[in-house]
Design an enzyme around this catalytic site. Structure first.
Site, mmCIF file in Angstrom:
data_model
loop_
_atom_site.group_PDB
_atom_site.id
_atom_site.type_symbol
_atom_site.label_atom_id
_atom_site.label_comp_id
_atom_site.label_asym_id
_atom_site.label_seq_id
_atom_site.Cartn_x
_atom_site.Cartn_y
_atom_site.Cartn_z
ATOM 1 N N GLU A 69 5.304 9.683 -0.076
ATOM 2 C CA GLU A 69 4.744 8.867 1.003
ATOM 3 C C GLU A 69 5.624 7.667 1.335
ATOM 4 O O GLU A 69 5.807 7.322 2.505
ATOM 5 C CB GLU A 69 3.342 8.398 0.587
ATOM 6 C CG GLU A 69 2.717 7.413 1.545
ATOM 7 C CD GLU A 69 1.344 6.907 1.083
ATOM 8 O OE1 GLU A 69 0.850 7.373 0.034
ATOM 9 O OE2 GLU A 69 0.774 6.056 1.775
ATOM 10 N N ASP A 101 1.055 0.350 -4.862
ATOM 11 C CA ASP A 101 0.739 1.655 -4.294
ATOM 12 C C ASP A 101 1.971 2.540 -4.176
ATOM 13 O O ASP A 101 2.470 2.743 -3.071
ATOM 14 C CB ASP A 101 0.093 1.462 -2.905
ATOM 15 C CG ASP A 101 -0.477 2.760 -2.357
ATOM 16 O OD1 ASP A 101 -0.527 3.745 -3.108
ATOM 17 O OD2 ASP A 101 -0.866 2.780 -1.173
ATOM 18 N N GLU A 133 -10.579 1.149 -0.160
ATOM 19 C CA GLU A 133 -10.173 1.510 1.190
ATOM 20 C C GLU A 133 -11.316 2.152 1.967
ATOM 21 O O GLU A 133 -11.156 3.204 2.594
ATOM 22 C CB GLU A 133 -8.950 2.437 1.144
ATOM 23 C CG GLU A 133 -7.761 1.774 0.472
ATOM 24 C CD GLU A 133 -6.487 2.611 0.495
ATOM 25 O OE1 GLU A 133 -6.574 3.840 0.467
ATOM 26 O OE2 GLU A 133 -5.407 1.993 0.538
#
Ligand code: GCU
Length: 720
Positions: A414, A386, A312
């Site tokens: 998240e 993820d 990323e």
């Protein structure tokens, strides 16, 4: 009979009123976590009162002091009277805390301390010189601290004081929190305020909260903390920041907690003035060696580095055409003389790689097995994408026999509703840890090191902690911090038992409270899976902040950032074909596991669309079509949240008003957002397949366009 009932009702109403009054005075706001130490009910108080009238602790270290102080604080609260410390056992029952080296009476007892290593302990009720004694014994002082917390847990959860006989030690060596905290105190994916680390005031001001943080972690066996975000800032490695880190390390040390830092791979350029960060460049290697020497001069028991590289947009060895082993080994060589480790993350997927994202970490790391230094540990997320609401276990578990692995769980939610949704993650982690890798053992056996005889391995949890008064942004999210620690200590522990212990300590020991609360917790993760991403769907959250649904998003810079990449819905069907006819991700698993995942009839239904692309009319085990089943699952999730709300409402008499109201308000938000998820998802998929809703399923409240138009530019946890 009637009269008795009436009397009973009156008495309980009176007691309720009394307890409501008591609650009002306790000022419960969640700060005390599971270490509240409120008075026990009278019967148990009397029994423990007899067994524990004084504390004998002869060791002198800061860790023994911490253990003794916690016992004093805890037992005086629980028993409602002070617990005096004395030099030797008096005429009444005592708690005796010591190692064979510090305490001759313990050396004489022939306890099975050979089974508990450096961190374990023995707790035993016995008699010494005609007195009742509860012994907490260990080989090292840290074992005494863990033993003290265990005894307190036993008392808090109502265990009988007689006949205690516990021999316990952690199964995993590394039990770490990973803070994704930035130096400006924002927290990536943090939903509980700002970072606890007040860098500006450190090292001179030590917030007392640092000690409470250490106590809470020690109480669940956490023995290390990575202070900084994996998207790292090199500045934390400069001398002024190392002084601040040293101050924190000093607070944590007595509690057995080492500090670790994230190392930005390009630090030699950014703070070292070099032109390159090439891991094979002698000047770069010398810079890291000198940096490690400086860190260890400042913090002699520094744990090591955690690194996110070539992921990323983060810098890494591939920027110089080197591989992950080259990068990890260079850092490992720098910390090796000091006994440090490097945790190198396997969360990599490249912008220019067309391979199924779920396959990329395995493709990258599997060929490197055996190429890492012995103080490198590869840190692997629980699943290959993820931290989705549900993922199959990562195929690297079991596939790296020569490379120690650390499991990375995300405690912060998240992708599971942030702090407002009640989702107990113990069940999700238990499911992953108990999964059979097909390589001779479960995932738990991989991360506790026993399957491949790793010298060091363990579990890391991305922390959900911030400076909110209740630490985690919601009362029930405390349970996830707690459960992570318990599972890191014992990856075979039961999620249900952990939930029950937590509920007893955090709220109330009464069975009438504990049973329904644990049932809510145990059902909660599945509820979120159902209303967000049922049947193996994944990565359908809105862009960037991941708040709310965005299954329609299809315009992001990289294909694998788009939800449409993951669900692949069209007029005919839905799901990601990861069998041999598709990306063949299944073949990264051991054959026995791959066979199950590859078979739409045998794969668990909750992973169906993770591995298979199927027609909308595919027949499910229920006899329904895939489309009908999908819609019903969304509805099932919403229905479960409604049940959770009703249950919580019925538990009002057991909970102090403030915390009850906080949880009730969040459950209302959860219900609203569960409906949002259901309706927006159903509206979107219906626009693709044009099928009618199954009978009884509610119409989405708004049009698809209205859902698409929602925007939340300031949703939390997404610092830019
Ligand atoms: C996710 C998360 C990022 C985080 C990344 C990581 O992509 O959204 O905030 O940095 O995982 O684990 O490195």
């Amino acid at each position: 009979m009637r009269l008795t009932n009436l009397l009973r009702t009156m008495v309980s109403a009176f007691l309720l009123l009394l307890s409501a009054g008591a609650f009002a005075q306790t000022g419960e706001d969640g700060y005390d976590l599971w270490l509240r130490y409120r008075p026990l009910e009278a019967g148990l108080q009397a029994r423990y009162g007899r067994a524990a009238t004084e504390l004998v602790a002869t060791g002198r270290s800061a860790t023994v002091e911490a253990a003794a102080a916690e016992l004093e604080r805890g037992l005086s609260g629980l028993l409602g009277r002070p617990l005096p410390r004395t030099a030797r056992i008096g005429k009444d029952g005592a708690i005796l805390l010591g190692t064979p080296a510090s305490t001759p009476a313990i050396a004489a007892m022939k306890l099975p301390l050979d089974r508990v290593g450096a961190e374990g302990f023995v707790i035993r009720s016995t008699r010494i010189g005609g007195r009742d004694v509860i012994v907490i014994a260990a080989n090292q002082d840290i074992g005494l601290l863990y033993g003290a917390f265990r005894l307190l847990r036993l008392v808090q959860t109502g265990a009988a004081p007689e006949g205690l006989d516990i021999v316990d030690a952690p199964k995993a060596k590394l039990r770490l929190l990973n803070h994704w905290d930035n130096l400006d105190r924002t927290v990536e994916r943090g939903y509980a305020g700002f970072s606890l680390w007040d860098w500006h005031k450190l090292p001179d001001y030590l917030d007392p909260r640092y000690t409470d943080y250490a106590r809470a972690n020690a109480s669940i066996g956490i023995n290390g903390t990575v202070l900084t975000n994996v998207n790292a800032n090199a500045e934390v490695l400069t001398a002024p920041y190392l002084e601040k880190v040293k101050a924190l390390a000093g607070v944590f040390r007595p509690y057995g907690i080492r500090v670790y830092l994230t190392a930005r791979f390009s630090a030699p350029i950014e703070i070292g003035g070099l032109k390159t960060a090439d891991p094979l460049d002698p000047a770069v290697r010398a810079w890291w060696r000198a940096k490690a020497d400086e860190i260890y001069r400042t913090i002699p028991d520094f744990g090591g580095f955690l690194v996110k590289a070539n992921s990323e947009g983060q810098p890494g060895p591939q920027d110089y055409k080197r591989n992950h082993a080259d990068g990890a080994n260079m850092l490992a060589d720098a910390v090796k003389p000091h006994g440090g480790v490097v945790m190198w993350r396997a969360f990599v997927y490249a912008a220019d790689n067309r391979e199924d994202r779920a396959k990329q970490a395995y493709s990258e790391f599997k060929p490197l097995d055996g190429h890492f230094r012995d103080n490198v540990i590869v840190q692997v997320k629980n699943g290959a994408i993820d931290f989705q609401p549900r993922e199959p276990f990562h195929p690297l578990f079991g596939a790296m026999p020569k490379t120690p692995l650390v499991m990375e769980f995300q405690i912060t939610k998240e992708y599971l509703g942030f702090a407002t949704h009640l989702a107990y993650l113990g069940t999700m982690w238990e499911e992953v840890l108990r999964a059979d890798t097909g390589h001779g053992g479960t995932v738990a056996r991989v991360v506790d090191g026993s399957l491949h005889h790793y010298p060091v391995s363990g579990l890391a949890g991305v922390a959900n902690i911030g400076n909110d008064r209740n630490w985690t942004g919601s009362h029930f999210d405390q349970a996830n911090w707690y459960a992570f620690g318990r599972l890191a200590w014992d990856p075979d522990a039961s999620a249900r038992t952990i939930a029950a212990d937590w509920a007893r300590m955090t709220f109330s020991n009464e069975d009438g409270f504990v049973r329904p609360t644990v049932d809510v917790m145990m059902a909660s993760h599945q509820a979120v899976v159902d209303y967000m991403t049922p049947l193996g769907l994944h990565h359908l959250m809105a862009t960037g902040h991941h708040y709310g649904p965005g299954p329609w998003v299809n315009d992001l810079g990289r294909p694998d950032w788009n939800p449409t990449y993951y669900h692949r819905a069209d007029a005919q069907g839905i799901g990601f074909d990861r069998t041999r006819s598709g990306s063949d991700a299944v073949s990264q698993y051991a054959p026995s596991v791959a066979r199950i995942f590859a078979d739409p009839k045998r794969v668990p239904e909750d992973l169906l669309l993770w591995f298979h692309h199927l027609p909308w009319d595919h027949r499910m085990a229920s006899g329904r079509s895939l489309w009908d089943e999908l819609v019903l699952r969304y509805g099932r999730g919403v229905a479960e949240v409604r049940r959770m709300r009703a249950t919580w409402e019925s538990l009002r008499p057991f909970v102090d008003p403030r915390r009850h109201a906080d949880v009730a308000a969040f459950l209302r938000i959860q219900e609203k957002e569960a409906i949002w998820w259901r309706d927006a998802s159903v509206a979107y998929f219906r626009s693709i397949n044009r099928l009618p809703l199954p009978p009884g399923a509610p119409e989405p409240a708004m049009s698809l366009d209205a859902y698409k138009a929602l925007s939340f530019p300031h949703a939390p946890g997404n610092p830019s």
